[in-house]
Design an enzyme around this catalytic site. Sequence first.
Site, mmCIF file in Angstrom:
data_model
loop_
_atom_site.group_PDB
_atom_site.id
_atom_site.type_symbol
_atom_site.label_atom_id
_atom_site.label_comp_id
_atom_site.label_asym_id
_atom_site.label_seq_id
_atom_site.Cartn_x
_atom_site.Cartn_y
_atom_site.Cartn_z
ATOM 1 N N HIS A 98 -5.816 3.051 -4.329
ATOM 2 C CA HIS A 98 -5.821 3.265 -2.868
ATOM 3 C C HIS A 98 -6.254 4.702 -2.568
ATOM 4 C CE1 HIS A 98 -4.964 2.035 1.147
ATOM 5 N NE2 HIS A 98 -3.835 2.698 1.311
ATOM 6 N N HIS B 48 -5.549 9.531 0.079
ATOM 7 C CA HIS B 48 -5.477 8.698 1.281
ATOM 8 C C HIS B 48 -6.280 9.262 2.446
ATOM 9 C CE1 HIS B 48 -3.852 5.795 4.176
ATOM 10 N NE2 HIS B 48 -3.416 5.112 3.133
ATOM 11 N N ASP C 21 0.817 -1.211 0.000
ATOM 12 C CA ASP C 21 0.000 0.000 0.000
ATOM 13 C C ASP C 21 0.853 1.265 0.000
ATOM 14 O OD1 ASP C 21 -2.002 -1.809 0.294
ATOM 15 O OD2 ASP C 21 -2.931 -0.850 2.028
ATOM 16 N N HIS D 146 3.433 -2.435 3.180
ATOM 17 C CA HIS D 146 3.473 -1.063 2.681
ATOM 18 C C HIS D 146 4.800 -0.824 1.963
ATOM 19 C CE1 HIS D 146 0.476 -0.937 5.893
ATOM 20 N NE2 HIS D 146 -0.006 0.166 5.343
HETATM 21 NI NI NI Z 1 -2.698 3.182 2.960
#
Ligand code: NI
Length: 512
Positions: free
Chosen positions: A341, A345, A291, A435
């Site tokens: 995503h 954010h 991510d 991540h």
């Molecule tokens: Ni994220």
Amino acid sequence: MSRLLLSGGIAAVAAITTGCGVLLPSPFGDDPITLPSQPTVINFVDPSTVDGLSVHTTSDDSGTPHIFVSYPTPASAPALAEKLREVTSTAVHRFAQPTPAPTYGRPPELNVGWQLTAASGGVFGVRMRTGTFTGSEWKNSLSTIWYDQNARRVHDSADLLKDGKALTTLSGMVQNRLWSLGEGMKVSAVKPDRTMFDSLNFNPHGDLVVEFDDGQVAPARMGRMAVAVPKQEATPLLSDFGREVMRAVDSATPGSIPAFPPPEFSAPPAPSPGDGTVDCATSRCVALTFDDGPGPETDRLLYTLAAYKARATFFTVGGSAEAQPALLRRMTAAGHLVADHSWSHRDLATLSARKISDELSRTQIAVGAATGRPSELLRAPYGDVSAQVMNAARVLKLPIVGWSVDTADARDPDPAAVTRRAIDGARPGSIILMHDAGPATATALPKVLEALAARGYAFVTVPELYGSRGMEPGQIYDKGTLAPATGRNRSSSRRTRTRHDGSTMPGAQTAP
Ligand code: NI
């Protein structure tokens, strides 16, 4: 190529003309709108045109409070990157210490984003937007940091002014313009204070644009407040560097700053031999997901994945994806899936339907522009999904992906611990959360791949877990071996949390 955009980043934008004090109707959030005749519109630079620019992010999708920080790191301006790191670290520290308490049941949120307001003529301008949500309202503060590439010096916005006297004069000009807007303006709040005049830019005509934080000079509900001071009035107030900036913006040729050192991206790894033919109904499969990229560590992750012939799913943030399209193309070329995503954010469950749709569709477009294939999956930031998020995802044909194994890699700097969580949690069909920018992720990844490969796992993209069954837009998928965690049985009006930790989910990991 430069674009003329106005980004409010807030619920309301009040743009003030220099003469008549017109209040414009507001765009929602960070919607870009083209208003070429508006004097407070700032000229933004397309970051993908700046050689060697990378985007640094800090976030934790399974952590609270909700924090996302993003800032550019131009290769040719390391001192600027360091300054931005300091500024954002301070913002995080102020927000997180002491830990803010949830208000009205909503997690507090910090979201720091950026835009380039100049990247040519030896000048960089980075406009930082720091947004906070404390349960009652969203508030943005703005500051623009400048970089003189010739002198290799970072400047606050107030350095664009000649001296304290010029600041006092500008302060008076701003007060006069606020007076003209009538009641409600906090005219007396305007002081000749460098911290108040911390976001100075120029519009394409050379007028000086002074931006204020939400609530600073007008009621917070009015959102962004900005004043444009005409070029002929502003010019006598400027320092030498301020005039340099004005000229640079005036003759903007974004991307003309050569990168030094040159970008380090070399030849892309050979494409993975995996061609999507793994049958996860009969093979042991896991889906590694990354991510918040792309970012400085993405390059290393791609090499490691290629070395282990592993495919993965990258849930990219739209703003970073747009700035670094070459990295997205490398992901696609190597057989990975580039997914959505959101654009900035933000916690989508706190946003309106329109804003959610904007966050998702803009990212789809950015991914499509870079790879030729719009994103086909969504992971909601922080795993927070509301009925409105599910609806928007359905309309945009995006299945929603959660996770079943949390490696906690965004907050744990210990590669061994991250590796252990991934290995211990993995079961056939697992979706493993990692991540791009996790402090230990790049170090842990080879060990994760090695250990899981030794146990017979194939590394596939998320849709491959579901094979011919496919995935339905708007539905939530936490793992590959069960039916979607459908929202149909969930509340239609309240936020639904999809966060999971595989280690505590009984029966979550059944073999196919
Ligand atoms: Ni994220």
